[in-house]
Structure formats: structure tokens, C-alpha cells
Design a protein around this motif. Sequence first.
Motif, short mmCIF file in Angstrom:
data_model
loop_
_atom_site.label_atom_id
_atom_site.label_comp_id
_atom_site.label_asym_id
_atom_site.label_seq_id
_atom_site.Cartn_x
_atom_site.Cartn_y
_atom_site.Cartn_z
N GLY A 74 45.77 27.19 32.93
CA GLY A 74 45.82 27.39 34.37
C GLY A 74 46.32 28.77 34.75
N PRO A 75 47.52 29.15 34.28
CA PRO A 75 48.01 30.49 34.61
C PRO A 75 47.13 31.62 34.04
CG PRO A 75 49.82 29.10 33.87
CD PRO A 75 48.54 28.33 33.63
N LEU A 76 46.56 31.40 32.86
CA LEU A 76 45.66 32.41 32.29
C LEU A 76 44.45 32.58 33.19
CD1 LEU A 76 45.00 34.28 29.89
CD2 LEU A 76 43.91 32.32 28.81
N GLY A 77 43.89 31.47 33.65
CA GLY A 77 42.76 31.53 34.57
C GLY A 77 43.13 32.21 35.87
N MET A 78 44.33 31.94 36.38
CA MET A 78 44.77 32.59 37.62
C MET A 78 44.94 34.10 37.42
SD MET A 78 44.68 30.30 39.87
CE MET A 78 45.56 31.01 41.24
N ALA A 79 45.37 34.50 36.24
CA ALA A 79 45.47 35.94 35.93
C ALA A 79 44.08 36.58 35.94
CB ALA A 79 46.16 36.15 34.59
N LEU A 80 43.10 35.86 35.43
CA LEU A 80 41.73 36.39 35.44
C LEU A 80 41.17 36.45 36.86
CD1 LEU A 80 40.34 34.79 32.18
CD2 LEU A 80 41.24 37.08 32.54
N VAL A 81 41.55 35.49 37.69
CA VAL A 81 41.17 35.56 39.11
C VAL A 81 41.78 36.83 39.72
CG1 VAL A 81 41.52 34.50 41.39
CG2 VAL A 81 40.87 33.07 39.43
N ALA A 82 43.03 37.11 39.41
CA ALA A 82 43.67 38.32 39.93
C ALA A 82 42.93 39.57 39.46
CB ALA A 82 45.14 38.37 39.50
N LEU A 83 42.51 39.59 38.19
CA LEU A 83 41.76 40.74 37.70
C LEU A 83 40.42 40.88 38.43
CD1 LEU A 83 42.38 40.72 33.84
CD2 LEU A 83 43.12 42.43 35.52
N LEU A 84 39.76 39.77 38.67
CA LEU A 84 38.50 39.80 39.40
C LEU A 84 38.70 40.38 40.79
CD1 LEU A 84 35.47 39.03 39.39
CD2 LEU A 84 36.14 36.80 40.29
N ALA A 117 37.12 29.52 41.48
CA ALA A 117 37.89 29.59 40.23
C ALA A 117 39.38 29.37 40.51
CB ALA A 117 37.67 30.94 39.54
N GLU A 118 39.87 29.96 41.59
CA GLU A 118 41.28 29.78 41.94
C GLU A 118 41.61 28.30 42.18
OE1 GLU A 118 44.44 31.97 44.82
OE2 GLU A 118 42.50 31.47 45.72
N ALA A 119 40.76 27.62 42.91
CA ALA A 119 40.98 26.19 43.17
C ALA A 119 40.96 25.39 41.88
CB ALA A 119 39.93 25.67 44.14
N ILE A 120 40.03 25.71 41.01
CA ILE A 120 39.92 25.00 39.73
C ILE A 120 41.16 25.23 38.88
CG2 ILE A 120 38.66 24.93 37.54
CD1 ILE A 120 36.10 25.54 39.31
N PHE A 121 41.58 26.50 38.75
CA PHE A 121 42.73 26.79 37.91
C PHE A 121 44.03 26.30 38.53
CE2 PHE A 121 39.73 29.94 36.01
CZ PHE A 121 39.68 29.33 34.76
N ASP A 122 44.09 26.19 39.85
CA ASP A 122 45.24 25.52 40.48
C ASP A 122 45.29 24.06 40.03
OD1 ASP A 122 46.51 27.54 41.92
OD2 ASP A 122 45.40 27.14 43.77
N GLY A 123 44.13 23.42 40.00
CA GLY A 123 44.05 22.04 39.55
C GLY A 123 44.43 21.88 38.09
N VAL A 124 43.97 22.81 37.27
CA VAL A 124 44.31 22.78 35.85
C VAL A 124 45.82 22.94 35.68
CG1 VAL A 124 44.05 24.01 33.65
CG2 VAL A 124 42.03 23.56 35.07
N THR A 125 46.41 23.83 36.45
CA THR A 125 47.86 24.03 36.38
C THR A 125 48.61 22.76 36.80
OG1 THR A 125 47.62 26.39 36.79
CG2 THR A 125 49.78 25.45 37.21
N ALA A 126 48.11 22.09 37.83
CA ALA A 126 48.74 20.85 38.27
C ALA A 126 48.61 19.76 37.21
CB ALA A 126 48.13 20.38 39.59
N ALA A 127 47.46 19.71 36.56
CA ALA A 127 47.22 18.68 35.54
C ALA A 127 47.99 18.95 34.26
CB ALA A 127 45.72 18.59 35.24
#
Length: 117
Positions: free
Chosen positions: A43-53, A26-36
Motif C-alpha cells: 500500500g505505501p509503496l503504491g502510494m509512493a508511486l502515485v506521488a511520483l506519477l 490508483a490512490e483509492a486502490i492503494f488506500d484500500g490495500v493499506t487498510a487491508a
Amino acid sequence: MIETDAVRALVDIGFIALSRGLDRHAEAIFDGVTAARPDGEAGPLGMALVALLRSDADRAVKLLRTLPPSDPVRLFLGMALLRRGDRADAARILTDVAATAADAGTADLARATLAGA
């Protein structure tokens, strides 16, 4: 530039990875979304959810507070604050989301989170 539909598909796959506990994927995917879409919230919302996980509520709160306060951002900020133990702030935010969210699903999740707190 990645097409909008492709970015949406990546976001969906990122959420699927999160739901299966695949935080590194998920982190790799959301990093890609943030780059895109560097100006987007997905992207940042997904990274926040990774942090919660990963049980890193402090990081999740920090990431979410950098974003404009959309309904999903406020919902997950309330959840992260709850995880961090900031019950009063979390209750205030989640109560507001439950009362004002444009999407019924977001409002319902805020209510359910409050009920479970």
C-alpha cells in the motif's frame, strides 16, 4: 479480513491504473490495500508511486523512507531520489540494488535506471 489473493489482485490493478496514468484510481486502490494490510509494504509503496506519477518526488521519498528497506522499496527510493535531483544518493542506492537484489528483474531495472541517469 480480505484474502491474500484478493489483496494481490488489488495491488496488480493498482499498478495497472498507475501504468495508465489513473492516479486517483490508483490512490483509492492503494488506500484500500493499506487498510487491508496496514503492516504490508504494498500500500505505501503504491502510494509512493502515485506521488511520483504526480511529480511529487519529495512525498515519494518520505513515504519510501518509512518502509523497511526491501529491494523494491530501495529501487523506487533510488528512482524518487533521482527525480528529486539527489543523484549521489540515488546512484549509491541503485548501484547496491543492482548488485544485491534477489530478483533479477529488480536488479535489471536498477541498472537500466542508472544507465538512463
